[in-house]
Design an enzyme around this catalytic site. Sequence first.
Site, PDB file in Angstrom:
ATOM      1  CE  LYS A 204      39.408  34.673  39.986  1.00  0.00           C
ATOM      2  NZ  LYS A 204      39.885  36.033  39.755  1.00  0.00           N
TER       3      LYS A 204
ATOM      4  CB  CYS B 197      33.622  41.831  39.670  1.00  0.00           C
ATOM      5  SG  CYS B 197      34.544  42.182  38.190  1.00  0.00           S
TER       6      CYS B 197
ATOM      7  CG  HIS C 204      32.987  38.015  41.345  1.00  0.00           C
ATOM      8  ND1 HIS C 204      32.456  37.910  40.082  1.00  0.00           N
ATOM      9  CD2 HIS C 204      34.250  38.474  41.184  1.00  0.00           C
ATOM     10  CE1 HIS C 204      33.370  38.274  39.189  1.00  0.00           C
ATOM     11  NE2 HIS C 204      34.466  38.631  39.835  1.00  0.00           N
TER      12      HIS C 204
ATOM     13  CD  GLN D  11      39.907  35.657  44.701  1.00  0.00           C
ATOM     14  OE1 GLN D  11      41.061  35.525  45.101  1.00  0.00           O
ATOM     15  NE2 GLN D  11      39.635  36.248  43.558  1.00  0.00           N
TER      16      GLN D  11
ATOM     17  CG  ASP E 168      32.590  32.289  43.821  1.00  0.00           C
ATOM     18  OD1 ASP E 168      33.727  31.827  43.623  1.00  0.00           O
ATOM     19  OD2 ASP E 168      32.244  33.429  43.461  1.00  0.00           O
TER      20      ASP E 168
HETATM   21  N1  PLP Z   1      34.049  34.659  42.157  1.00  0.00           N
HETATM   22  C1  PLP Z   1      35.031  35.295  42.794  1.00  0.00           C
HETATM   23  C2  PLP Z   1      35.009  35.377  44.288  1.00  0.00           C
HETATM   24  C3  PLP Z   1      36.084  35.852  42.075  1.00  0.00           C
HETATM   25  O1  PLP Z   1      37.060  36.488  42.711  1.00  0.00           O
HETATM   26  C4  PLP Z   1      36.086  35.736  40.674  1.00  0.00           C
HETATM   27  C5  PLP Z   1      37.137  36.391  39.865  1.00  0.00           C
HETATM   28  O2  PLP Z   1      37.669  37.420  40.226  1.00  0.00           O
HETATM   29  C6  PLP Z   1      35.039  35.058  40.060  1.00  0.00           C
HETATM   30  C7  PLP Z   1      34.030  34.531  40.826  1.00  0.00           C
HETATM   31  C8  PLP Z   1      34.997  34.869  38.571  1.00  0.00           C
HETATM   32  O3  PLP Z   1      36.039  34.039  38.164  1.00  0.00           O
HETATM   33  P1  PLP Z   1      36.317  33.822  36.605  1.00  0.00           P
HETATM   34  O4  PLP Z   1      36.430  35.194  36.009  1.00  0.00           O
HETATM   35  O5  PLP Z   1      37.591  33.050  36.548  1.00  0.00           O
HETATM   36  O6  PLP Z   1      35.149  33.071  36.068  1.00  0.00           O
END
Ligand code: PLP
Length: 406
Positions: A226, A364, A123, A203, A200
């Site tokens: 999430k 993203c 992401h 998900q 990270d």
């Molecule tokens: N990393 C992953 C794999 C994600 O799917 C997301 C959000 O879609 C993020 C990071 C960013 O999360 P947040 O917007 O809650 O900071």
Amino acid sequence: MSFDLAAIRAQFPILSQQVNGKPLVYLDNGATTQKPNVVIDAICDYYRHDNANVHRGAHALSDRATAKFEGARESVRRFINAGHREEIIWTKGTTEGINLVAFSWGRDNLRQGDRVLVSTMEHHANIVPWQLLAGQTGCELVPMPVDDRGQIDLAALDDLLDERVKLVSVVHVSNALGTVNPVEAIIEKAHAVGAKVLIDGAQAVAHWPLDVQALDCDFYSFSAHKMYGPTGMGALYGKRELLQAMPPFMGGGEMIETVSFAGTTYNALPYKFEPGTPNIAGAIGMGAAVEFLESFDRKALAEHEADVLNYAVERAHQYEGLRLIGEADHRAGVLSFLLDGGHPADVGMLLDQQGIAVRTGNHCAMPIMQRYGITGTVRASFALYNGRDDVDALFAGLDKVKTFLL
Ligand code: PLP
């Protein structure tokens, strides 16, 4: 399967509505999950009965707010099996947790010639902070390749891992492909060359129990929204000795011990990284989301979710004109695809007209789209309240979409 979907759905008031005259089929859980009554109530109760600032008031409301706020931290600690409560830093989400590591640990530890490895399926939240840091420190950001099925090439990782690599930062479950990465193996390999590892987990946390001590990751960042909690709230786990050695990320109230113009000393963990009035209601909501997840048999939950995803994959394989993007052996939560002759944005809009919510676009994660030579996909992403009936609704919806595309 002993999984009472109707009873679970009844706990999510938003799911019982109609959208565009059709019952809502919510398949955009990768973007954000819906919130159960227990989470909504925990937030409302706090504002109705206990609202006060934490850690500083000499009165009953502040004591109650502080107890709830710190109780939520303990729930999150238990949820990921961290060894110490001060290893849980409140953030506004996965993104802020990664930025905290980049601009505190990274700025302190990375120099010209050092490398940060990420995968091609990250992401943007796990790419851009490292690019910013590279611009400031001269360290280098290096992507690990991903194979055609959407899996990190572990042999290539072996070739990339040497003493220049100081950090490997990798997504646990890809939001764009659904790939579950072999983080255990990656952590072991990275540690063997002395690199730290950030995961990270945005998900991943909703899908199965997490044990950061067994995993032995150095940092783990995730978001409440999430995992059935509120938006703008998250937590960063870090090993205590690392967090203790790291400088503050932002300055302000709460994070200090003493302030004078001669110099300032910092508060103990976790407060050193929590300047300003925190998102108290968000933390309480996140704690309630943890307790909601803990109220399930997590093994049965994971089996249910795997059953729904496997069913969706099976149907996708049989569906004419549909191309799956991401066919990893181990995946969770996400069905990413293209439909012949249909731009993802059009497919999404036509599904929405039928009450079916999916996400379309690059999710993203532009570099992985570039890897596949595409600009985006349609993504259906599943949560515990989804069932095979939702998958059937999606494919019936796609049948209709096709009639418009002809
Ligand atoms: N990393 C992953 C794999 C994600 O799917 C997301 C959000 O879609 C993020 C990071 C960013 O999360 P947040 O917007 O809650 O900071």
